[in-house]
Design a protein around this motif. Structure first.
Motif, PDB file in Angstrom:
ATOM      1  N   SER A  50      41.449  13.495  11.120  1.00 36.78           N
ATOM      2  CA  SER A  50      40.655  14.350  10.243  1.00 36.78           C
ATOM      3  C   SER A  50      40.255  13.660   8.946  1.00 36.78           C
ATOM      4  CB  SER A  50      41.428  15.638   9.938  1.00 36.78           C
ATOM      5  OG  SER A  50      42.690  15.346   9.348  1.00 36.78           O
ATOM      6  N   GLU A  51      41.164  12.891   8.359  1.00 33.06           N
ATOM      7  CA  GLU A  51      40.864  12.215   7.092  1.00 33.06           C
ATOM      8  C   GLU A  51      39.793  11.153   7.276  1.00 33.06           C
ATOM      9  OE1 GLU A  51      43.124   9.659   3.542  1.00 33.06           O
ATOM     10  OE2 GLU A  51      44.272  10.555   5.190  1.00 33.06           O
ATOM     11  N   ALA A  76      36.342  12.708   8.066  1.00 37.29           N
ATOM     12  CA  ALA A  76      35.671  13.258   6.888  1.00 37.29           C
ATOM     13  C   ALA A  76      34.998  12.162   6.074  1.00 37.29           C
ATOM     14  CB  ALA A  76      36.681  14.012   6.021  1.00 37.29           C
ATOM     15  N   THR A  77      35.652  11.020   5.992  1.00 39.74           N
ATOM     16  CA  THR A  77      35.063   9.900   5.262  1.00 39.74           C
ATOM     17  C   THR A  77      33.860   9.337   5.990  1.00 39.74           C
ATOM     18  OG1 THR A  77      37.236   9.314   4.349  1.00 39.74           O
ATOM     19  CG2 THR A  77      35.519   7.633   4.275  1.00 39.74           C
ATOM     20  N   ALA A 131      31.908  10.806   7.929  1.00 40.82           N
ATOM     21  CA  ALA A 131      30.792  11.751   7.968  1.00 40.82           C
ATOM     22  C   ALA A 131      29.764  11.458   6.882  1.00 40.82           C
ATOM     23  CB  ALA A 131      31.308  13.176   7.829  1.00 40.82           C
TER      24      ALA A 131
END
Length: 282
Positions: free
Chosen positions: A256-257, A260-261, A263
């Protein structure tokens, strides 16, 4: 792989100019995926199950997960008995009629054979700082063992490059295969602690992809600038053919981390790779 390593030597000597960003001259010389027709034979109805438990036993005994996510191999403590056991596994596996198996059994067969041969090579030349230092021919520009014929399967002599680039990549056309074959280097995706089997291929392929992509060896981000393993540059055609396609591939398996980056990223800024041996650390 061998031609790529030779090119690196010329670069080190100043014969090539490097330009920044994603996409390098090395990509031009990376092995292409060209199918060897005789190995496309398979039997979809085959129920044969190949026993890879001997390789699993070896891997569980000597492959050690480190705190940073890298699996190292304790080459320095492998016993003579286990060296012989690995050699026997290679001999017995190579003697099997792989063309008569179904596709999943074949895939596990080739991945495990590649990894077992690579481990055996390192053990035969240990201590060695890098697999690139394993020289098996008298050719002056020969670096590494990848083009040497090291095993015979169904009467055909094969090299590691044959297995990876003429069998695995062109027949299966699955980018996750890059996360399964291990070149005994820190920069390479991990050598798994268990052998691959037909019964758990999909799960194992996904696990291997996630482990590498979410490690610094796969992706590093500094001040918003994304650098990826040179694997994505050398074999970019397997990952969609462009930097954007590589980013899309990474996003599938990113945690997830990292997702998110990524993206907010639309550009790759560089690539990295560590050829040092994945051996024991001080």
């Amino acid at each position: 792989m061998a031609s790529l390593v030779v090119l690196l030597v010329f670069f080190a000597a100043g014969a090539f100019i490097f330009w920044p960003g994603f996409g390098s001259y090395e990509r031009w010389f990376a092995p292409k995926a060209i199918a060897w027709q005789r190995w496309e034979q398979h039997n979809p109805g085959s129920k044969v199950i190949v026993d890879h438990s001997a390789l699993t036993s070896f891997l569980q005994k000597y492959v050690r997960p480190e705190a940073d996510g890298l699996n190292t191999v304790n080459y320095d403590v492998v016993t003579p008995e286990d060296v012989r056991m690995l050699a026997t596994y290679i001999k017995q596996t190579a003697a099997l009629p792989v063309s008569k198996f179904n596709r999943d059994v074949q895939l596990a067969f080739w991945i495990n054979l590649y990894n077992a041969i690579t481990i055996d090579l390192i053990l035969s030349h240990y201590p060695v700082a890098s697999i690139r230092d394993v020289k098996l021919s008298n050719q002056p520009f020969s670096i590494g063992p990848w083009d040497e014929k090291l095993v015979t399967v169904q009467g055909q002599a094969l090299s590691l490059n044959d297995i990876e680039h003429r069998i695995l990549r062109p027949i299966w056309r699955d980018p996750r295969l890059h996360y399964t074959v291990n070149c005994a280097s820190i920069g390479c995706p991990n050598l798994a602690q268990v052998a691959y089997t037909a019964a758990s291929l999909e799960e194992n392929l996904d696990q291997a992809a996630k482990a590498y992509i979410n490690s610094d060896r796969g992706v590093t981000i500094t001040d918003g600038r994304v650098s990826v393993s040179k694997i994505y540059d050398w074999f970019i055609s397997d990952f969609g053919g462009s930097a954007n396609a590589v980013l899309a591939h990474l996003a599938i398996y990113a945690d997830s981390e990292l997702a998110a980056t990524l993206a907010g990223v639309n550009k790759l800024h560089g690539q990295h790779y560590d050829w040092r041996l994945n051996g024991p650390r001080p």
